[in-house]
Scaffold this motif. Structure first.
Motif, PDB file in Angstrom:
ATOM      1  N   ASN C 289       0.799  -1.230   0.000  1.00 31.91           N
ATOM      2  CA  ASN C 289       0.000   0.000   0.000  1.00 31.91           C
ATOM      3  C   ASN C 289       0.834   1.284   0.000  1.00 31.91           C
ATOM      4  N   HIS C 290       0.148   2.435   0.224  1.00 31.16           N
ATOM      5  CA  HIS C 290       0.783   3.760   0.267  1.00 31.16           C
ATOM      6  C   HIS C 290       1.551   4.078  -0.997  1.00 31.16           C
ATOM      7  N   LEU C 291       0.825   4.110  -2.096  1.00 32.41           N
ATOM      8  CA  LEU C 291       1.484   4.440  -3.357  1.00 32.41           C
ATOM      9  C   LEU C 291       1.560   5.955  -3.493  1.00 32.41           C
ATOM     10  N   THR C 292       2.520   6.526  -2.907  1.00 30.35           N
ATOM     11  CA  THR C 292       2.690   7.973  -3.026  1.00 30.35           C
ATOM     12  C   THR C 292       3.557   8.279  -4.240  1.00 30.35           C
ATOM     13  N   ILE C 295       7.083   6.789  -4.095  1.00 28.35           N
ATOM     14  CA  ILE C 295       7.098   5.333  -4.257  1.00 28.35           C
ATOM     15  C   ILE C 295       6.798   4.970  -5.702  1.00 28.35           C
ATOM     16  N   LEU C 296       5.878   5.692  -6.265  1.00 28.59           N
ATOM     17  CA  LEU C 296       5.539   5.413  -7.653  1.00 28.59           C
ATOM     18  C   LEU C 296       6.756   5.612  -8.539  1.00 28.59           C
ATOM     19  N   ASP C 297       7.469   6.707  -8.316  1.00 30.95           N
ATOM     20  CA  ASP C 297       8.652   6.958  -9.128  1.00 30.95           C
ATOM     21  C   ASP C 297       9.665   5.830  -8.986  1.00 30.95           C
ATOM     22  N   ARG C 298       9.826   5.436  -7.762  1.00 34.28           N
ATOM     23  CA  ARG C 298      10.788   4.360  -7.523  1.00 34.28           C
ATOM     24  C   ARG C 298      10.335   3.075  -8.233  1.00 34.28           C
ATOM     25  N   LEU C 299       9.038   2.795  -8.080  1.00 33.99           N
ATOM     26  CA  LEU C 299       8.512   1.582  -8.726  1.00 33.99           C
ATOM     27  C   LEU C 299       8.655   1.666 -10.233  1.00 33.99           C
ATOM     28  N   ASN C 300       8.332   2.839 -10.783  1.00 38.10           N
ATOM     29  CA  ASN C 300       8.435   3.001 -12.238  1.00 38.10           C
ATOM     30  C   ASN C 300       9.839   2.669 -12.713  1.00 38.10           C
ATOM     31  N   LYS C 301      10.809   3.218 -12.018  1.00 42.32           N
ATOM     32  CA  LYS C 301      12.199   2.998 -12.422  1.00 42.32           C
ATOM     33  C   LYS C 301      12.557   1.523 -12.326  1.00 42.32           C
ATOM     34  N   LYS C 302      12.138   0.949 -11.189  1.00 43.53           N
ATOM     35  CA  LYS C 302      12.485  -0.437 -10.949  1.00 43.53           C
ATOM     36  C   LYS C 302      11.867  -1.347 -12.021  1.00 43.53           C
ATOM     37  N   LEU C 303      10.601  -1.082 -12.269  1.00 41.87           N
ATOM     38  CA  LEU C 303       9.902  -1.920 -13.257  1.00 41.87           C
ATOM     39  C   LEU C 303      10.520  -1.749 -14.634  1.00 41.87           C
ATOM     40  N   SER C 304      10.845  -0.511 -14.984  1.00 37.01           N
ATOM     41  CA  SER C 304      11.415  -0.266 -16.304  1.00 37.01           C
ATOM     42  C   SER C 304      12.712  -1.043 -16.462  1.00 37.01           C
ATOM     43  N   LYS C 305      13.512  -0.984 -15.447  1.00 38.24           N
ATOM     44  CA  LYS C 305      14.795  -1.654 -15.530  1.00 38.24           C
ATOM     45  C   LYS C 305      14.588  -3.161 -15.684  1.00 38.24           C
TER      46      LYS C 305
END
Lengths: 510, 367, 369
Positions: C289-292, C295-305
């Motif tokens: 939870n807590h998609l701020t 966190i979203l930016d971090r997730l985006n980067k992680k997923l992209s990589k």
């Protein structure tokens, strides 16, 4: 050829050649009453319903004749006896005037009148006889016709009397241009028929053509409008009706106002409208009592019913006996399951069911009201269920045939419904022989026939062939009344413009 | 001759010409042209359309000089009685042969795709019978029918358009890969499919209105045909990869065969049915021209109606005895060359003669 | 009038004479819904079919499949042999699914399919799939439910198509790339354990199967080929820490994609293919939870990589299998026709340099943060 004709026509009786129209020589009135009566009785072959009665006009020996089957007793009392009693001391002229008698000196003419329900008064010593109208009339009341019921709008219907029918028409078109032309048709029956049209709208060529065709009828028995139809229509062997039958005065009026000609005949409550197009049979007065969108929707449904009732059984037959590839995957299993154990080829199945439905329909008409309905239900449910259970006909076929039957009764016109029901059989047979190829070619033949067909010089399939998109406004769809600026072109009316711009400003302002 | 009672409108002329043009060629067009012009087949078709237009223009120029004469009527005027009659005979024969070719192609396509066991003569008989039923009527009725069945072309377009769900535009790139010479050669193969506008020569006096309107009508008709053909060819080119295209004689039909909807499957069967109507009208157009010619051979300026049954019977006899597929192929090749002679060569020569010797219609000689 | 009578008589006689030549009554035909092809023991072709059997009355009685296995030289030959075994005429015009055993698929499939392409009655919209193992086992398998075996496979493939697990192909769609040099196709790859299940896709080169991709890879493969269907969802491990196991993961569903594929030819032989893939996704499950914003930016980067790395694996596998699924060859033919003439695509495809780059952007995350 001659031998064959003789073999198959069983023509043992030779008909006497028809005489040319015999012109009767006028027969002057005899001076003596007895002689006159003698003559009349001879002329009518002593028919027993010819009655004679003596009346005592002071100073004259007089007697009158009438056919009691055609006359109204109370009218005789009113029209003949009462004036005589009232004018005991008056002169003969006064009596005759109050009798509203017409003078005739030709007995041959008088005979015709006598048969019609007039009374003839002979007065000793006079070279004339007097004819008084005492016709009894039994006229049905003006009720809504059974086979052309509408939901809204006028509920009047024609009756069997030409006078009342004309009255119903004139009542709505109070216009000096409404012209009535009378004809006496049938050498034996001498029945009365009229054509009605609007002088300033109907095309003179059309009137001429209709007049000419009616004049050319030279037959002994003309007893109703439907018989006249067969004499004047363009192609008797076409499956499509070329004259529109209606029992509704509002329909007649609508058509008169489009510049068409209407034929009415004494003794039948049907009016014939000519010329008509194919699409006229798919219109109903109901379309105009609904608003335009609803009206257009109903028309679409009806035209769609034409396609279904001609094409659906053929399509089904073609599909299950030639091209089952076109059935979608998910539908194939149920259909396959339903046809799996049917012993007959689909065409026989379909013919069997279609004929059953025709039988039921015919039986339903003949039987009295309540029983008729029962037959419909019993036939529909019991036979339908039983044949499927017995494995003679498949479920899918029952659905198809039932849909077709319903669709074929949607048509507002009875004759068109009959021809559509008939037409689907050849299409079905073609489909069972060649699949889609057969359907396509039988439909092409029907379309070509529709293109060729003309009704009193009007292309039958107008406005589709020849294409005239302007006329679609009131044939295939129904535009709002204020948008119909022009009359439809198919009866070739003298005036095409119908209105200028009524109602447009209001719509524009919105 | 130009009895107003039987004249048609320029609008009807558009449909008459279009329906005569679009016909049996539609299905095989793509593969024929593709064999030569590859991915540029659609350019070839467009080119052929333009060429056809040039031919139409020549025909129009010629017919304009004889506004109330058909081709058959002015042939004797231009060429003298005997040569004129001969050319007239040749034209009639050409029309009859084209009609036979249409029936042969039609029946063989139907034989391949649907009715593979039905004897061909029955299919041929049915289609001839239907033609006879219509061409016994006046040109006006024929025109009415042609207008009515025009919707089949629209339906063909709609069905074809569904193929755009799975296309690859890369198949036609690079544009111009085949080279100008090959494209022109492809246009030659496409010319055959455009034939049908010669109807203008025959019906010119039977159309109401001035000659400009008639040219406009013929232009519109040819334009529609060109657009439809180009669309069909283009679509088949982007659906099938080039190696697959080489295997398919009727790509258009093959393409719709795989389309599936929740209500309809195997659209090729519906497509074929519509195409049958289109082909039949094209056949009717040729039969009309042939019977007009036949009637004129025996009695100048007579009606086509009387000759119609003989024409149909003749065509039927030809097709029944002429079913060898190899011969049909040769037949098609001969016709594709004869095309130029009859659609361009003879009208052009006649036009030249008419200009050089200043022969035009003499007023009053009509009746 | 007389003519009308003659025409009518002619029609009537034709009707009487006709044996309805082309009639093929639905009730007489035995409909094959599924057909499987295997490489038989002695090099022959082995065909297994399930034929629909709707015995019994019109209602009740569920239909079942009648299964036949025969072997012969070609698929037409097999159909003829089968006709001798089956009561009624076998008709393959409503085939739903065509299965290939892996052994056969690795050899060739076109000769087997030829009869389907040639027969005017055949169903060109039949689904194609490759079975890991033999199709005989796949078709004779006893299913737990009441579905027909053919329906089972058909629905299995169709639902996988919707989820972008397998490409939407039928035998018509594979024909173009099959014959085309510059394009290749892939079909569903089905594994049979207890029940059949989609196990990624089988990659083809020409008409030979040359490799496979796993479920996740095939999804990425389809996205890279710009073939997003209704949904496409991935699950990734994004957090190393977390109280419970599920908290480490995020599930995303691809909403829309933007793909840029270019073919750069340098010199005469060196071909570079930059492939930019931009995914707009919906976070459908994130137990932490807590998609701020952060966190979203971090997730985006992680997923992209993560996805870029996976995309590289996919292209490597494709090149190893010599499978030109993105139609690179077609593009070279279209845009660099001169280069194409000098290429030996079979060899040169392996040398093509793919530069995949995937960017992921979480645009929505359901109705909670």
């Amino acid at each position: 050829m001659g031998l064959l004709t003789n073999m198959f026509t069983n023509n043992r009786r030779k008909s006497r050649p028809m005489l040319k129209k015999s012109v009767l020589t006028p027969q002057p009135v005899f001076p003596s009453v007895q002689e006159n009566i003698q003559f009349m009785q001879e002329a009518l072959f002593h028919t027993d319903d010819l009655l004679r009665q003596t009346v005592s006009i002071p100073g004259h020996t007089s007697e009158f004749l009438f056919m009691y089957t055609m006359c109204d007793q109370s009218k005789i009392r009113e029209e003949i006896l009462k004036p005589i009693l009232d004018n005991r001391d008056g002169d003969l002229e006064g009596i005759l005037i109050s009798m509203r008698a017409n003078r005739y000196d030709d007995l041959e003419k008088v005979i015709d009148l006598l048969v019609k329900g007039y009374a003839v008064l002979f007065i000793e010593g006079m070279e004339e006889c007097f004819v008084i109208e005492v016709k009894s009339s039994h006229v049905r009341s003006v009720t809504e016709p059974n086979n052309e019921k509408t939901v809204e709008g006028s509920h009047e219907g024609f009756v069997e009397s030409i006078i009342i029918n004309l009255q119903l028409v004139r009542k709505h078109i109070e216009n000096r241009n409404l012209v009535v032309k009378r004809y006496k048709l049938g050498n034996e029956t001498k029945s009365e028929a009229v054509i009605v049209y609007l002088q300033n709208l109907a095309n003179p060529k059309l009137i001429n053509e209709v007049d000419c065709r009616i004049q050319n009828i030279d037959a002994d028995n003309i007893s109703s409008a439907e018989i006249i139809e067969e004499y004047i229509e363009d192609k008797s062997f076409s499956p499509f009706p070329q004259l529109l039958h209606t029992e509704r005065p509002d329909r007649v009026i609508g058509n008169l106002l489009e510049g068409r000609v209407v034929l009415l005949a004494e003794g039948s409550s049907t009016a014939l409208i000519m010329p008509v197009t194919f699409f006229a049979f798919y219109q109903s007065p109901d379309d105009y009592s609904f608003r335009s969108l609803q009206g257009s929707f109903l028309r679409f449904i009806r035209l769609f019913s034409f396609v279904i009732s001609i094409g659906l059984p053929a399509y089904y037959i073609a599909v299950v006996s030639f091209h089952y590839e076109v059935i979608p995957q998910d539908l194939l299993l149920p259909i396959k399951r339903s046809v799996e154990h049917i012993p007959y080829p689909p065409i026989l199945e379909a013919l069997f069911l279609e004929l059953t439905i025709e039988l039921l329909r015919e039986a339903g008409i003949r039987l009295p009201g309540p029983v008729g309905q029962t037959i419909g239900i019993v036939g529909g449910l019991v036979i339908g269920d039983a044949v499927v259970k017995a494995g003679m006909v498949s479920n899918a076929m029952i659905i198809v045939v039932a849909l077709t039957a319903i669709a074929s009764f949607v048509v507002p016109s009875h004759e068109m419904s009959a021809s559509v029901r008939m037409l689907r059989f050849p299409v079905m047979v073609a489909a069972s022989l060649f699949g889609f190829f057969g359907i396509v070619y039988s439909v092409i033949i029907i379309l070509i026939h529709l293109c060729i067909l003309e009704s009193f010089g009007t292309p039958y399939f107008a406005p589709v062939a020849p294409l005239r998109l302007k006329d679609w406004k009131d044939t295939i769809i129904r535009f709002p009344q204020w948008m119909m600026k022009q009359r439809s072109n198919d009866p070739a009316p003298q005036k095409l413009d119908l209105q200028r711009s009524s109602g447009e400003e209001r719509q524009g302002n919105e | 001759m130009s009895n107003t009672e039987y004249q048609i409108t320029p609008g009807q002329l558009v449909f008459l010409i279009t329906q005569t043009q679009i016909g049996v060629g539609l299905l095989g067009l793509t593969s024929k042209v593709h064999n030569v012009a590859k991915g540029d087949a659609w350019i070839s078709v467009l080119l052929a359309g333009m060429l056809a237009h040039l031919f139409i223009f020549v025909m129009w120029c010629l017919s304009r000089r004889f506004p109330s004469f058909t081709l058959y009527d002015y042939l004797p005027v231009l060429l003298g009685k005997y040569i004129g009659k001969f050319i007239q005979f040749v034209y009639t024969a050409y029309f009859i042969l084209v009609a036979s070719y249409i029936i042969l192609q039609f029946s063989s396509t139907f034989h391949d795709w649907v009715l593979s066991n039905t004897p061909r003569w029955i299919i041929m008989g049915i289609i001839s019978g239907v033609c006879l039923y219509l061409i016994r009527e006046s040109l006006r009725t024929i025109a009415r029918f042609f207008v009515l069945v025009f919707f089949c072309n629209i339906a063909v377009i709609i069905i074809t358009a569904y193929a755009y769900l799975h296309v690859n535009f890369l198949y036609i790139l690079p544009v111009g890969q085949a080279g100008i010479w090959k494209i022109t050669e492809g246009a030659h193969y496409a010319m055959n499919a455009f034939a049908g506008y010669e109807l203008l020569l025959i019906t010119f006096p039977l159309v109401e209105g001035g000659s400009a309107g008639k040219l406009k009508a013929a232009t519109l008709a040819n334009l529609f045909t060109a657009v439809l053909y180009t669309f069909a060819v283009f679509t088949s080119l982007i659906v099938f990869s080039p190696p697959e295209m080489e295997l398919l004689p009727q790509p258009l039909l093959y393409m719709v065969k795989a389309l599936t909807f929740s209500v309809f499957e195997r659209l090729d069967l519906y497509f074929l049915s519509l195409w049958a109507v289109v082909t039949t009208t094209s056949l009717m157009g040729y039969m009309f021209m042939a019977s007009k010619g036949l009637a004129n051979l025996f009695r100048a300026q007579s009606n086509h109606q009387n000759a119609a049954p003989y024409t149909v019977a003749l065509v039927f006899i030809i097709v029944v005895f002429f079913q060898n597929p190899l011969l049909i192929d040769v037949f098609g090749k001969i016709l594709s060359i004869a095309n130029y002679v009859f659609l361009f060569g003879i009208p052009f020569v006649l036009f030249m003669i008419s200009i050089l010797f200043k022969v035009t219609e003499v007023r009053g000689s009509t009746e | 009038m007389r003519l009308g009578i003659i025409l009518f008589a002619a029609c009537f006689i034709a009707m009487l004479l006709s044996g309805c030549w082309d009639q093929q009554l639905l009730k007489d035909d035995r409909i094959v819904y599924i057909v499987g092809f295997d490489l038989g023991s002695d090099g022959k072709l082995q065909t297994t079919t399930a034929i629909l059997d709707v015995s019994g009355s019109q209602k009740g009685m569920k239909p079942f499949s009648e299964i036949h296995t025969v072997s012969g030289y070609t698929s037409r030959h097999n159909r003829e042999i089968m006709d001798l075994e089956v009561p009624g005429r076998v008709s393959a015009s409503k085939v739903l699914v065509i299965l290939f055993g892996e052994a056969l698929a690795r050899k060739h499939i076109y000769p087997v399919l030829d009869v389907f392409y040639r027969d005017p009655r055949s169903a060109l919209n039949a689904k194609v799939a490759v079975i890991e193992g033999t199709t005989r086992d796949a078709i004779t398998m006893k299913l737990t439910g009441t579905k027909l075996i053919s329906e089972h496979y058909n629905k299995l493939i169709k639902s996988a198509e919707k989820a972008t697990n397998v490409p939407n192909v039928n035998i018509q769609f594979i024909c173009s790339p099959l014959l085309d040099q510059g394009d290749d196709f892939a079909v569903p790859y089905i594994k049979i354990a207890k029940t059949p299940s989609i196990n990624g896709i089988a990659l083809f080169n020409g008409d030979k199967m040359t490799g496979t991709l796993s479920r996740e890879e095939s999804m990425l493969y389809l996205l890279m080929a710009d073939k997003l269907s209704k949904t496409a969802s991935f699950t990734f491990e994004v957090n190393k820490e977390g109280k419970q196991n599920p908290e480490k993961y995020i599930s995303i569903d691809v909403q829309s994609i933007k793909r840029k594929l270019k073919v750069n030819v340098q010199g005469n032989r060196k071909i570079q293919v930059p492939l930019d893939l931009n995914l707009k996704v919906n976070a459908i499950e994130y137990p932490k939870n807590h998609l701020t914003k952060q966190i979203l930016d971090r997730l985006n980067k992680k997923l992209s990589k993560e996805l870029t790395r996976k995309a590289q694996v996919v292209t490597q596998k494709m090149q190893k299998a010599n499978h030109d699924g993105f139609g690179i060859g077609r593009r070279i033919m279209a845009y660099y026709p001169n280069t194409w003439k000098n290429l030996n695509w079979k060899e040169d495809y392996r040398k093509v340099e793919f530069v995949p780059k995937v960017t992921v952007e979480i645009v929505t995350h359901g109705i909670m943060n």
